[in-house]
Scaffold this motif. Structure first.
Motif, mmCIF file in Angstrom:
data_model
loop_
_atom_site.group_PDB
_atom_site.id
_atom_site.type_symbol
_atom_site.label_atom_id
_atom_site.label_comp_id
_atom_site.label_asym_id
_atom_site.label_seq_id
_atom_site.Cartn_x
_atom_site.Cartn_y
_atom_site.Cartn_z
ATOM 1 N N LEU A 46 -1.149 3.764 6.397
ATOM 2 C CA LEU A 46 -0.950 5.038 5.706
ATOM 3 C C LEU A 46 -1.226 6.225 6.641
ATOM 4 O O LEU A 46 -0.537 7.246 6.576
ATOM 5 C CB LEU A 46 -1.849 5.110 4.472
ATOM 6 N N ALA A 91 0.833 -1.206 0.000
ATOM 7 C CA ALA A 91 0.000 0.000 0.000
ATOM 8 C C ALA A 91 0.863 1.250 0.000
ATOM 9 O O ALA A 91 0.586 2.229 -0.720
ATOM 10 C CB ALA A 91 -0.933 0.000 1.213
ATOM 11 N N VAL A 92 1.918 1.227 0.791
ATOM 12 C CA VAL A 92 2.841 2.376 0.833
ATOM 13 C C VAL A 92 3.517 2.556 -0.524
ATOM 14 O O VAL A 92 3.626 3.675 -1.055
ATOM 15 C CB VAL A 92 3.889 2.180 1.952
ATOM 16 N N ALA A 119 -4.682 3.845 -2.384
ATOM 17 C CA ALA A 119 -3.826 2.701 -2.713
ATOM 18 C C ALA A 119 -4.682 1.478 -2.961
ATOM 19 O O ALA A 119 -5.854 1.416 -2.557
ATOM 20 C CB ALA A 119 -2.824 2.427 -1.590
ATOM 21 N N ALA A 166 -7.051 8.255 4.244
ATOM 22 C CA ALA A 166 -6.537 7.180 3.392
ATOM 23 C C ALA A 166 -7.674 6.291 2.909
ATOM 24 O O ALA A 166 -8.589 5.960 3.676
ATOM 25 C CB ALA A 166 -5.510 6.339 4.156
ATOM 26 N N ALA A 226 -4.343 9.876 0.769
ATOM 27 C CA ALA A 226 -3.672 8.763 0.091
ATOM 28 C C ALA A 226 -4.700 7.779 -0.455
ATOM 29 O O ALA A 226 -5.700 7.473 0.204
ATOM 30 C CB ALA A 226 -2.730 8.045 1.051
ATOM 31 N N VAL A 285 -7.999 2.611 0.863
ATOM 32 C CA VAL A 285 -7.301 1.439 0.325
ATOM 33 C C VAL A 285 -8.347 0.463 -0.186
ATOM 34 O O VAL A 285 -9.290 0.114 0.532
ATOM 35 C CB VAL A 285 -6.405 0.769 1.382
ATOM 36 N N ALA A 334 0.904 3.845 -3.183
ATOM 37 C CA ALA A 334 0.032 4.964 -2.810
ATOM 38 C C ALA A 334 0.152 6.141 -3.775
ATOM 39 O O ALA A 334 1.250 6.547 -4.143
ATOM 40 C CB ALA A 334 0.350 5.421 -1.390
ATOM 41 N N SER A 335 -1.001 6.664 -4.153
ATOM 42 C CA SER A 335 -1.083 7.931 -4.881
ATOM 43 C C SER A 335 -1.452 9.002 -3.862
ATOM 44 O O SER A 335 -2.458 8.861 -3.149
ATOM 45 C CB SER A 335 -2.147 7.854 -5.975
ATOM 46 N N LEU A 336 -0.640 10.039 -3.800
ATOM 47 C CA LEU A 336 -0.818 11.059 -2.771
ATOM 48 C C LEU A 336 -1.360 12.356 -3.359
ATOM 49 O O LEU A 336 -0.962 12.780 -4.449
ATOM 50 C CB LEU A 336 0.511 11.332 -2.065
#
Length: 333
Positions: A243, A213-214, A230, A251, A228, A253, A217-219
């Motif tokens: 996140l 996920a890190v 992901a 965040a 974030a 996900v 990740a699109s920030l």
């Protein structure tokens, strides 16, 4: 006796011979603790002899450790089987019942939950006990207390474990959560032992999901907030928490498989306090207007289960957040 009266009315009206107590797929300690507590309530207060606990597709690895340590059930089921009625605890949405959803919905059911639930689920229920709290085990404990039952310490340990787990060891807490834990401590729960069980090493697959996920990740930035997005194949909630722990204010996900879509959302308490954006009501439930599925949860922790494309869902969420925050989301590269 209001909550017990509701449940008694359900049994008097339906007169079930066999009752299933069911929680969400991959039941966590809160789902397990609340299900076991209701099992004891049905057995010892309502004198229902043919009740059984159902963990659709099985409980989580951590929950299995807790049940092995604090034995209450002789056995449990992983699928439904000719029950006349169901008590649904800590399920959040219909989709979290997994493959058993349609069979459960074909029978009368009663809900006990601490999430902000989808309206469709509530309308289909015979009745319910729903109050937003950090843990379903708090509601179940109060029902056992209302019934004046003297419970085995293993039941109390499982209830305490559910509260400690879902409150993230009281990082999310309410006065009622502290009050219930105080009462459980006075009744002899093994607090330090419970913490040791809950502190077991994280499964390697969960650690991998968090790291992926890190990596993926699109920030985005909106004003002072970092957001974030992901995708992973499992452990969406854990990855979303990771996140947040690493510095995101909000965040999302998601996992997508064969058209099925799951999304977990988490935000910091500061984000909610300053924006008043409720992830359950303002975000996940609105996703249900454009995608088939159910969404719900809490102010700072919510989820969606349904069908759709991950990219379509993320694009909708970005547009929704821009409207709620009043700023365009700018990509962080």
């Amino acid at each position: 006796m209001k909550n017990l009266s509701k449940l008694n009315d359900f049994f008097e009206s339906i007169k079930p011979q066999k009752v299933g107590i069911v929680t969400h797929v991959n039941a966590d300690p809160d789902g397990v603790g609340s299900a076991c507590g209701i099992y004891v309530l049905l057995r010892d207060y309502f004198n229902i002899k043919r009740a059984r606990v159902i963990f659709p597709e099985g409980p989580s690895r951590l929950s299995k450790k807790l049940m092995a340590k604090y034995t209450i059930l002789k056995d449990y089921a992983e699928s439904v089987s000719e029950e006349d009625a169901y008590i649904i605890v800590d399920a959040q949405s219909l989709e979290t019942l997994g493959r058993e959803k349609d069979e459960i919905l074909s029978k009368p059911f009663f809900i006990i939950d601490h999430h902000q639930l989808n309206d469709v689920m509530v309308r289909k229920a015979y009745d319910y006990v729903i109050r937003e709290e950090v843990s379903a085990c708090i509601l179940v404990y109060e029902m056992l207390k209302e019934a004046r039952l003297s419970c085995h310490v293993n039941v109390l340990n499982l209830l305490a474990a559910g509260i400690i787990f879902d409150s993230k060891r009281f990082l999310r807490a309410t006065p009622r959560a502290f009050k219930v834990i105080y009462e459980l401590l006075r009744q002899g729960i093994h607090y330090n032992e419970i913490i040791e069980v809950l502190s077991g090493e994280m499964d390697v697959s969960e650690r991998i999901a968090r790291l992926k996920a890190v990596k993926r990740a699109s920030l985005y930035k909106s004003g002072k907030w970092i957001i974030a997005f992901a995708n992973v194949s499992a452990f969406e909630a854990s990855a979303a928490r990771a996140l947040i722990e690493l510095g995101a204010d909000l965040a999302f996900v998601a996992s997508e498989s064969k058209g099925h879509l799951r999304i977990s959302a988490r935000s910091t308490s500061k984000f909610y306090k300053e924006t008043s954006i409720n992830l359950a009501l303002d975000v996940m439930k609105t996703l249900c207007t454009v995608m088939e599925g159910t969404g719900g949860g809490h102010k700072t922790a919510a989820g969606f289960n349904g069908r759709g494309r991950l990219n379509d869902a993320f694009n909708f969420l970005i547009r929704k957040l821009e409207k709620l925050l009043g700023y365009k989301l700018s990509s962080i590269t």
